[in-house]
Design a protein around this motif. Structure first.
Motif, PDB file in Angstrom:
ATOM      1  N   VAL A   1      31.528  -8.721  80.559  1.00 14.30           N
ATOM      2  CA  VAL A   1      30.206  -8.122  80.394  1.00 14.30           C
ATOM      3  C   VAL A   1      30.308  -6.829  79.605  1.00 14.30           C
ATOM      4  CG1 VAL A   1      28.146  -7.293  81.600  1.00 14.30           C
ATOM      5  CG2 VAL A   1      29.558  -9.060  82.647  1.00 14.30           C
ATOM      6  N   ARG A   2      29.351  -6.671  78.665  1.00 13.15           N
ATOM      7  CA  ARG A   2      29.155  -5.366  78.027  1.00 13.15           C
ATOM      8  C   ARG A   2      28.038  -4.657  78.774  1.00 13.15           C
ATOM      9  NH1 ARG A   2      29.283  -3.169  72.985  1.00 13.15           N
ATOM     10  NH2 ARG A   2      27.010  -3.351  72.821  1.00 13.15           N
TER      11      ARG A   2
ATOM     12  N   ASP B   1      33.973   0.146  74.149  1.00  8.38           N
ATOM     13  CA  ASP B   1      33.725  -0.327  72.789  1.00  8.38           C
ATOM     14  C   ASP B   1      33.476   0.866  71.866  1.00  8.38           C
ATOM     15  OD1 ASP B   1      34.081  -2.963  73.354  1.00  8.38           O
ATOM     16  OD2 ASP B   1      31.946  -3.463  73.486  1.00  8.38           O
ATOM     17  N   ALA B   2      33.474   0.597  70.583  1.00  7.52           N
ATOM     18  CA  ALA B   2      33.309   1.669  69.601  1.00  7.52           C
ATOM     19  C   ALA B   2      31.951   2.354  69.723  1.00  7.52           C
ATOM     20  CB  ALA B   2      33.493   1.108  68.190  1.00  7.52           C
ATOM     21  N   ASP B   3      30.937   1.636  70.173  1.00  5.66           N
ATOM     22  CA  ASP B   3      29.597   2.221  70.276  1.00  5.66           C
ATOM     23  C   ASP B   3      29.374   2.961  71.585  1.00  5.66           C
ATOM     24  OD1 ASP B   3      29.576   0.108  71.979  1.00  5.66           O
ATOM     25  OD2 ASP B   3      27.859  -0.929  71.091  1.00  5.66           O
ATOM     26  N   GLY B   4      30.428   3.086  72.417  1.00  6.90           N
ATOM     27  CA  GLY B   4      30.309   3.815  73.669  1.00  6.90           C
ATOM     28  C   GLY B   4      29.995   2.948  74.871  1.00  6.90           C
ATOM     29  N   TRP B   5      29.597   1.711  74.631  1.00  8.85           N
ATOM     30  CA  TRP B   5      29.357   0.805  75.750  1.00  8.85           C
ATOM     31  C   TRP B   5      30.705   0.402  76.354  1.00  8.85           C
ATOM     32  CZ3 TRP B   5      24.836  -2.844  76.650  1.00  8.85           C
ATOM     33  CH2 TRP B   5      23.629  -2.206  76.307  1.00  8.85           C
ATOM     34  N   LEU B   6      30.639  -0.117  77.593  1.00  9.00           N
ATOM     35  CA  LEU B   6      31.860  -0.514  78.296  1.00  9.00           C
ATOM     36  C   LEU B   6      31.949  -2.033  78.355  1.00  9.00           C
ATOM     37  CD1 LEU B   6      31.614   1.986  81.287  1.00  9.00           C
ATOM     38  CD2 LEU B   6      32.927   2.256  79.168  1.00  9.00           C
ATOM     39  N   ARG B   7      33.179  -2.519  78.246  1.00 13.14           N
ATOM     40  CA  ARG B   7      33.436  -3.953  78.334  1.00 13.14           C
ATOM     41  C   ARG B   7      34.249  -4.189  79.604  1.00 13.14           C
ATOM     42  NH1 ARG B   7      34.175  -7.963  73.592  1.00 13.14           N
ATOM     43  NH2 ARG B   7      33.025  -6.298  72.568  1.00 13.14           N
ATOM     44  N   LEU B   8      33.665  -4.898  80.570  1.00 20.93           N
ATOM     45  CA  LEU B   8      34.304  -5.095  81.864  1.00 20.93           C
ATOM     46  C   LEU B   8      34.513  -6.583  82.144  1.00 20.93           C
ATOM     47  CD1 LEU B   8      32.684  -2.268  82.199  1.00 20.93           C
ATOM     48  CD2 LEU B   8      32.977  -2.668  84.623  1.00 20.93           C
ATOM     49  N   GLU B   9      35.658  -6.880  82.719  1.00 25.73           N
ATOM     50  CA  GLU B   9      35.927  -8.227  83.226  1.00 25.73           C
ATOM     51  C   GLU B   9      35.815  -8.143  84.750  1.00 25.73           C
ATOM     52  OE1 GLU B   9      39.261 -11.812  82.864  1.00 25.73           O
ATOM     53  OE2 GLU B   9      39.749  -9.755  82.245  1.00 25.73           O
ATOM     54  N   VAL B  10      34.795  -8.802  85.291  1.00 28.84           N
ATOM     55  CA  VAL B  10      34.488  -8.675  86.720  1.00 28.84           C
ATOM     56  C   VAL B  10      34.395 -10.050  87.369  1.00 28.84           C
ATOM     57  CG1 VAL B  10      33.320  -6.450  86.533  1.00 28.84           C
ATOM     58  CG2 VAL B  10      32.035  -8.551  86.162  1.00 28.84           C
TER      59      VAL B  10
ATOM     60  N   VAL C   1      23.834  -9.686  86.476  1.00 24.28           N
ATOM     61  CA  VAL C   1      23.634  -9.327  85.072  1.00 24.28           C
ATOM     62  C   VAL C   1      22.144  -9.253  84.750  1.00 24.28           C
ATOM     63  CG1 VAL C   1      24.123  -9.961  82.680  1.00 24.28           C
ATOM     64  CG2 VAL C   1      25.851 -10.356  84.445  1.00 24.28           C
ATOM     65  N   TRP C   2      21.369 -10.168  85.310  1.00 25.33           N
ATOM     66  CA  TRP C   2      19.931 -10.197  85.024  1.00 25.33           C
ATOM     67  C   TRP C   2      19.235  -8.911  85.448  1.00 25.33           C
ATOM     68  CZ3 TRP C   2      16.494 -12.945  82.357  1.00 25.33           C
ATOM     69  CH2 TRP C   2      15.138 -12.791  82.655  1.00 25.33           C
TER      70      TRP C   2
ATOM     71  N   ALA D   1      22.835  -4.627  79.836  1.00 29.58           N
ATOM     72  CA  ALA D   1      24.077  -5.387  79.987  1.00 29.58           C
ATOM     73  C   ALA D   1      23.956  -6.695  79.228  1.00 29.58           C
ATOM     74  CB  ALA D   1      24.355  -5.659  81.467  1.00 29.58           C
ATOM     75  N   GLU D   2      25.092  -7.198  78.764  1.00 30.99           N
ATOM     76  CA  GLU D   2      25.137  -8.478  78.065  1.00 30.99           C
ATOM     77  C   GLU D   2      26.364  -9.253  78.523  1.00 30.99           C
ATOM     78  OE1 GLU D   2      25.699 -10.412  73.579  1.00 30.99           O
ATOM     79  OE2 GLU D   2      25.745  -8.238  73.873  1.00 30.99           O
ATOM     80  N   ALA D   3      26.149 -10.465  79.014  1.00 34.52           N
ATOM     81  CA  ALA D   3      27.263 -11.331  79.396  1.00 34.52           C
ATOM     82  C   ALA D   3      27.854 -11.936  78.121  1.00 34.52           C
ATOM     83  CB  ALA D   3      26.780 -12.423  80.337  1.00 34.52           C
ATOM     84  N   LEU D   4      29.142 -11.731  77.899  1.00 29.73           N
ATOM     85  CA  LEU D   4      29.809 -12.260  76.708  1.00 29.73           C
ATOM     86  C   LEU D   4      30.413 -13.638  76.976  1.00 29.73           C
ATOM     87  CD1 LEU D   4      31.565  -8.973  75.512  1.00 29.73           C
ATOM     88  CD2 LEU D   4      29.339  -9.891  74.826  1.00 29.73           C
ATOM     89  N   THR D   5      31.006 -13.784  78.116  1.00 24.30           N
ATOM     90  CA  THR D   5      31.549 -15.073  78.557  1.00 24.30           C
ATOM     91  C   THR D   5      31.397 -15.143  80.070  1.00 24.30           C
ATOM     92  OG1 THR D   5      33.796 -14.176  78.867  1.00 24.30           O
ATOM     93  CG2 THR D   5      33.288 -15.150  76.699  1.00 24.30           C
ATOM     94  N   PRO D   6      31.312 -16.359  80.591  1.00 25.67           N
ATOM     95  CA  PRO D   6      31.377 -17.695  79.968  1.00 25.67           C
ATOM     96  C   PRO D   6      30.052 -18.080  79.314  1.00 25.67           C
ATOM     97  CG  PRO D   6      31.095 -17.895  82.329  1.00 25.67           C
ATOM     98  CD  PRO D   6      31.261 -16.434  82.061  1.00 25.67           C
ATOM     99  N   GLN D   7      30.084 -19.131  78.502  1.00 24.20           N
ATOM    100  CA  GLN D   7      28.908 -19.537  77.740  1.00 24.20           C
ATOM    101  C   GLN D   7      27.789 -20.033  78.647  1.00 24.20           C
ATOM    102  OE1 GLN D   7      28.492 -19.061  74.455  1.00 24.20           O
ATOM    103  NE2 GLN D   7      26.366 -19.709  74.800  1.00 24.20           N
ATOM    104  N   TRP D   8      28.138 -20.700  79.768  1.00 26.96           N
ATOM    105  CA  TRP D   8      27.088 -21.216  80.659  1.00 26.96           C
ATOM    106  C   TRP D   8      26.225 -20.086  81.228  1.00 26.96           C
ATOM    107  CZ3 TRP D   8      26.954 -19.130  85.393  1.00 26.96           C
ATOM    108  CH2 TRP D   8      28.148 -18.665  85.969  1.00 26.96           C
TER     109      TRP D   8
END
Length: 324
Positions: A246-247, A269-278, A290-291, A297-304
């Motif tokens: 998640v970003r 990330d370069a724009d200051g946001w955080l990338r977390l694996e939770v 996430v909703w 916030a943006e879910a990057l993976t999984p695609q489902w």
């Protein structure tokens, strides 16, 4: 029940000096007609209650009247033990007992301390029902009859028969050996064993309960805090857990982390946001977490998960796309 109410009525008059029948009915959670009958009963028993008529009238005790009716009953003493959490008393069906016990505690104080204690209590608010954003803390409604049976079996060490509605299952009767009761953020749980295996039941899902005469099979002493921690650990390590990348905006990081089971990795990330694996308990848990953060916030993976969030957003956009 009526004897306890009469005691509470006397203590209310001692502490407030004069109260109307309406005010007494509100405090005692009965009708004004019941209050008037109780006043008559007290007068017949020799308690010097008198009435003052007029706009500011009401009922009062003769000055200097003293009483020794301050002994705590079992439920009131128990309520004081859980008074550190007002919602805990409510969850376990002890709300009215707590109110009655506190009246007796205040009445037992020396007169010189009584006003000071009352004033101090007015300046302390513990565990309010809403936070600063006016979000109401959701409690649970459990029938008093159910809580009383469960609580009785726990304290007496008897087996308990419960009609329990598990998630996605039809309600059915179970006979369990109760160990203890736990309240977490206004949610009540029964810790028990069934056929020797640990079980945890949510009180709001107990539709009916019956204390049995048969002794429960359980240890004489239990470390309830440790038992709860062990069950929480097993719960978190089981089920259909999912891992999500998640970003998230830095200001909402704690909101995301606070709902996750674990944080496996984190980087900026370069724009200051955080990338977390939770890790979340299951797919429904992940989607909800996430909703609720909307565009923070943006879910990057999984695609489902991305597909599920997209479909939900599209359904809401369609709902509000036209005129009402």
């Amino acid at each position: 029940m009526r004897a306890d109410r009469l005691v509470s009525l006397v203590l209310l008059l001692r502490q407030h000096g004069r109260l109307s029948a309406t005010a007494l009915a509100r405090e005692l959670e009965v009708s004004t007609r019941t209050v008037l009958r109780d006043i008559e009963a007290l007068s017949a028993a020799g308690v010097p209650v008198y009435a003052e008529r007029g706009r500011h009238g009401g009922f009062a005790l003769l000055p200097g009247f003293q009483t020794e009716l301050t002994g705590l009953n079992h439920d009131e003493a128990l309520a004081l033990l859980v008074a550190g959490s007002r919602r805990g008393a409510q969850v376990f069906g002890l709300g009215s007992a707590l109110a009655s016990a506190m009246l007796k505690v205040v009445d037992a104080l020396p007169e010189s301390y009584r006003a000071t204690a009352a004033g101090a209590a007015e300046r302390l608010l513990i565990d309010p029902e809403t936070d600063l954003l006016a979000r109401r803390l959701v409690g649970e409604e459990v029938p008093d009859t159910v809580v009383a049976e469960v609580r009785g079996a726990v304290f007496a060490g008897h087996k308990l028969r419960i009609h329990y509605a598990a998630v996605d299952q039809a309600p059915k009767w179970r006979t369990v050996d109760p160990i203890g009761l736990v309240t977490v953020r206004g949610q009540g749980y029964l810790l028990a064993t069934r056929s020797g295996a640990d079980r945890t039941y949510r009180l709001s899902r107990v539709l009916a309960a019956e204390e049995l005469d048969e002794p429960a099979q359980r240890p004489d002493r239990v470390d309830l805090d440790r038992a709860w921690q062990e069950r929480s650990t097993r719960f978190r390590s089981g089920g259909d857990q999912v891992t999500v990348l998640v970003r998230v905006h830095p200001e909402r990081r704690q909101d995301l982390v606070g709902t996750a089971l674990a944080v496996l990795a984190e980087e900026a990330d370069a724009d200051g946001w955080l990338r977390l694996e939770v890790t979340f308990q299951d797919s429904r848990h992940a989607e909800w977490a996430v909703w609720q953060l909307a565009t923070n916030a943006e879910a990057l993976t999984p695609q489902w998960l991305r597909d599920s969030l997209r479909d939900r957003a599209a359904a809401i956009a369609t709902c509000y796309g036209g005129s009402s």
